[in-house]
Design an enzyme around this catalytic site. Structure first.
Site, PDB file in Angstrom:
ATOM      1  N   TYR A  85       3.732  -3.329   3.059  1.00  0.00           N
ATOM      2  CA  TYR A  85       2.407  -2.415   3.438  1.00  0.00           C
ATOM      3  C   TYR A  85       2.360  -2.643   5.054  1.00  0.00           C
ATOM      4  O   TYR A  85       1.998  -1.720   5.798  1.00  0.00           O
ATOM      5  CB  TYR A  85       1.285  -3.158   2.763  1.00  0.00           C
ATOM      6  CG  TYR A  85       1.271  -2.760   1.255  1.00  0.00           C
ATOM      7  CD1 TYR A  85       2.145  -1.739   0.890  1.00  0.00           C
ATOM      8  CD2 TYR A  85       0.420  -3.307   0.451  1.00  0.00           C
ATOM      9  CE1 TYR A  85       2.343  -1.604  -0.719  1.00  0.00           C
ATOM     10  CE2 TYR A  85       0.510  -2.951  -1.213  1.00  0.00           C
ATOM     11  CZ  TYR A  85       1.373  -2.143  -1.590  1.00  0.00           C
ATOM     12  OH  TYR A  85       1.292  -1.719  -2.743  1.00  0.00           O
TER      13      TYR A  85
ATOM     14  N   LYS B 185      -2.013  -5.733  -2.488  1.00  0.00           N
ATOM     15  CA  LYS B 185      -1.097  -6.786  -2.007  1.00  0.00           C
ATOM     16  C   LYS B 185      -1.055  -6.856  -0.500  1.00  0.00           C
ATOM     17  O   LYS B 185      -0.429  -8.061   0.006  1.00  0.00           O
ATOM     18  CB  LYS B 185       0.363  -6.212  -2.084  1.00  0.00           C
ATOM     19  CG  LYS B 185       1.502  -7.177  -2.243  1.00  0.00           C
ATOM     20  CD  LYS B 185       2.907  -6.717  -2.649  1.00  0.00           C
ATOM     21  CE  LYS B 185       3.486  -5.762  -1.496  1.00  0.00           C
ATOM     22  NZ  LYS B 185       4.739  -5.589  -1.828  1.00  0.00           N
TER      23      LYS B 185
END
Length: 233
Positions: free
Chosen positions: A169, A134
């Site tokens: 992230y 991702k």
């Protein structure tokens, strides 16, 4: 991706695996236990109690607490905070929007690192952070961004620029980096993970097993459902 890794192998290594009952956490506990050239003391952390299938012998200690709760985190981690040398961060919680993912997951990681770095004395040296692809595709599960994402084309490379979307992230990487140079860190952007866990909804093995069962029931051949690009995406 590794940053400033300079571990002192002369000191005893004490691991804190956050998310130990997931696929990666379970496999990591097994790997550290089988490390022939180095001995690890392993503390495992999860938000829920240890499942019956998890061998408790893999861990020196299992700690059950909610990392979103700073008071609970402090209470449960304080007794071992002075001895942990390595954090393996494999935990995550997913919410409806990426903004919430950023806020909640950052809070969990910050609560844990704050307890360990403020210990007296603190022996924490390195943080290993697991994220995923991702990083290169953007917040693909955020319904508000459906059909709007423009992501990197595979194959993905480690030094690709960040995408202009919120991404927890990115937030976790930045948070870990903010403790440098006091701590070294490494980031591991795994793609599909296959492993043993009764809890993970992202275990590709379960999807393949369901597909195989459907093929068997329908008397259809068990063909690989992907294409050559699936090796990179």
């Amino acid at each position: 991706m590794e940053q400033n890794q300079n571990l002192n192998s002369s000191n005893p290594s004490v691991a804190l695996i956050v998310g130990v009952t997931g696929m990666a956490g379970f496999s990591l506990a097994q790997a550290l236990n089988s490390h022939h050239s180095h001995t690890w003391k392993i503390h495992g952390v999860a938000r829920r109690p240890l499942p019956t299938w998890f061998p408790p012998s893999l861990l020196h200690n299992f700690i059950n607490f909610d990392a979103l709760n700073s008071t609970d985190t402090l209470a449960k981690l304080s007794p071992i905070s002075h001895e942990v040398t390595h954090v393996f961060w494999l935990a995550f919680q997913l919410y409806d929007t990426e903004e919430l993912n950023v806020a909640k997951n950052s809070a969990m990681l910050r609560n844990v690192l704050d307890v360990l770095t403020k210990a007296s004395p603190s022996h924490l040296r390195h943080v290993t952070l697991q994220t995923g692809t991702k990083h290169y595709m953007g917040p693909i599960f955020d319904p508000s961004l459906a059909g709007k994402l423009v992501h990197h084309k595979p194959p993905f490379v480690e030094d690709s620029s960040r995408l202009p979307y919120p991404n927890f992230y990115y937030a976790l990487e930045d948070l870990v980096a903010s403790y440098s140079p006091a701590l070294t860190f490494s980031v591991h952007r795994s793609s599909i993970i296959v492993g043993a866990s009764s809890r993970s909804v992202y275990n590709a093995l379960l999807s393949l097993a369901v597909y195989a069962a459907i093929c068997k029931h329908q008397k259809l051949p068990f063909h690989y459902p992907g294409n050559e690009m699936a090796h990179f995406t």
